[in-house]
Write an enzyme that holds these catalytic residues in place. Structure first.
Site, PDB file in Angstrom:
ATOM      1  N   ILE A 163      93.074 -50.043 -53.755  1.00  0.00           N
ATOM      2  CA  ILE A 163      92.760 -51.446 -53.981  1.00  0.00           C
ATOM      3  C   ILE A 163      91.260 -51.553 -54.253  1.00  0.00           C
ATOM      4  CG2 ILE A 163      92.665 -53.744 -52.941  1.00  0.00           C
ATOM      5  CD1 ILE A 163      95.516 -52.865 -53.613  1.00  0.00           C
ATOM      6  N   LYS A 164      90.928 -52.155 -55.394  1.00  0.00           N
ATOM      7  CA  LYS A 164      89.520 -52.287 -55.781  1.00  0.00           C
ATOM      8  C   LYS A 164      88.926 -53.548 -55.177  1.00  0.00           C
ATOM      9  CE  LYS A 164      87.752 -50.811 -59.977  1.00  0.00           C
ATOM     10  NZ  LYS A 164      87.725 -50.746 -61.458  1.00  0.00           N
ATOM     11  N   VAL A 165      87.786 -53.371 -54.520  1.00  0.00           N
ATOM     12  CA  VAL A 165      87.106 -54.480 -53.846  1.00  0.00           C
ATOM     13  C   VAL A 165      85.638 -54.493 -54.273  1.00  0.00           C
ATOM     14  CG1 VAL A 165      86.458 -55.459 -51.609  1.00  0.00           C
ATOM     15  CG2 VAL A 165      88.662 -54.281 -51.861  1.00  0.00           C
TER      16      VAL A 165
END
Length: 330
Positions: A131-133
């Protein structure tokens, strides 16, 4: 020996598109060229709005709201990429990842980012998903919480050394709290420094096309100080615009041990043909510090540069996401 075997360097593909996944993507995996993939709102905007491969699914989904349509399209692509990359992950859990970014409008909302990260991770339900944050203050909180729950994270939009350190702290704490193997990468953006500052550097009598690599290298040194084998530096924004540099310049010069480079498809194709296949010489921390002292001496304020690049990067992803949602409901 390959770069993978020699220094544990992995090249990932910074592109997702449905037809591509069924063709060249699989060839590059089989050829042992790429070991993972990344996506972002701009990539999905380009792919979904310009490829006919999405038309049938779009027609079926048109009664839904725009974000539901986007997620259905993106989740299908990410699941397929994860499926194709899974054999790499099964062989080595540092590889075979595909990344999906949270809604970029949540960049200052820690709880919203956490909830969306958990939801997307559950929807896709693949061990090799990241998951890209974005690396904002809210993002650091979300990174720690997501990794503590065993969710792999790709920290993105890192420009400054301070951001890199804050990401590493958050991810290190989260991963150490997790009761299952959890991986993370810290994505340092590279080429945007040179596009922004080259003209000014030349005016000051300094070499151009160097700032991005020196900054990325300084971040790399700081991340490595955490000595967490589950956190790696990822070099992003490594495509070249214009003809002054070789197409694979930002790959060739950042072939560092235990690192990842995610590059656009065209850059990868050029690197296959003409790029360096030997480890890069890494500038020392001392050399990096000397370089930035030189910039300060000629009046270049790196904090201003970092701030502008982060603001512009966050805004660009928000605009891409907003534009895509608007197009999906037309």
């Amino acid at each position: 020996m390959s770069l993978k075997e020699d220094i544990n360097f992995s090249l990932w593909c910074d592109f997702i598109e449905r037809e591509f996944l069924e063709n060249r993507f699989q060839e590059m995996i089989e050829e042992k060229t790429i070991y993972g993939a990344t996506s972002n709102p701009a990539i999905f905007e380009s792919s979904i709005t310009s490829s006919l491969a999405y038309k049938q699914q779009l027609d079926m989904l048109k009664a839904n709201d725009a974000k539901t349509i986007y997620e259905d399209l993106a989740v299908r692509d990410i699941k397929r990429a994860a499926e194709l990359l899974k054999p790499l992950y099964d062989k080595n859990t540092n590889d075979g990842f595909v990344s999906l970014e949270v809604d970029p409008t949540l960049c200052d909302d820690a709880q919203g980012t956490i909830e969306e990260g958990i939801r997307l991770n559950s929807m896709i339900n693949c061990d090799n998903l990241m998951i890209k944050v974005p690396a904002t203050k809210a993002g650091y909180v979300a990174m720690k919480e997501l990794t503590s729950q065993g969710i792999n994270v790709n920290a993105t939009l890192i420009f400054s050394v301070e951001q890199a350190i804050e990401c590493a702290k958050a991810l290190n704490e989260g991963i150490n709290e997790s009761n299952i193997e959890t991986k993370a990468v810290i994505s340092i953006f590279v080429s945007r420094f040179d596009r922004l500052c080259d003209e000014l550097l030349v005016e000051k009598g300094l070499k151009k096309s160097k700032l991005g690599i020196m900054n990325a290298t300084k971040c790399y040194h700081e991340i490595n100080k955490f000595e967490n084998e589950n956190i790696r530096t990822l070099f992003a924004s490594t495509g070249v615009k214009g003809d002054e540099l070789t197409a694979s310049y930002y790959v060739d010069n950042l072939l560092y041990p235990n690192s990842v480079n995610t590059a656009p498809l065209a850059t990868i194709e050029d690197w296959i043909v003409d790029g360096s296949k030997e480890a890069s010489k890494i500038p020392s921390e001392e050399k990096c510090d000397k370089y930035f002292a030189e910039l300060e001496k000629v009046g270049i304020n790196m904090n201003d540069v970092y701030s502008k690049l982060l603001t512009d990067g966050l805004e660009a992803f928000k605009v891409s996401f907003s534009d895509l949602l608007a197009k999906l409901t037309k």
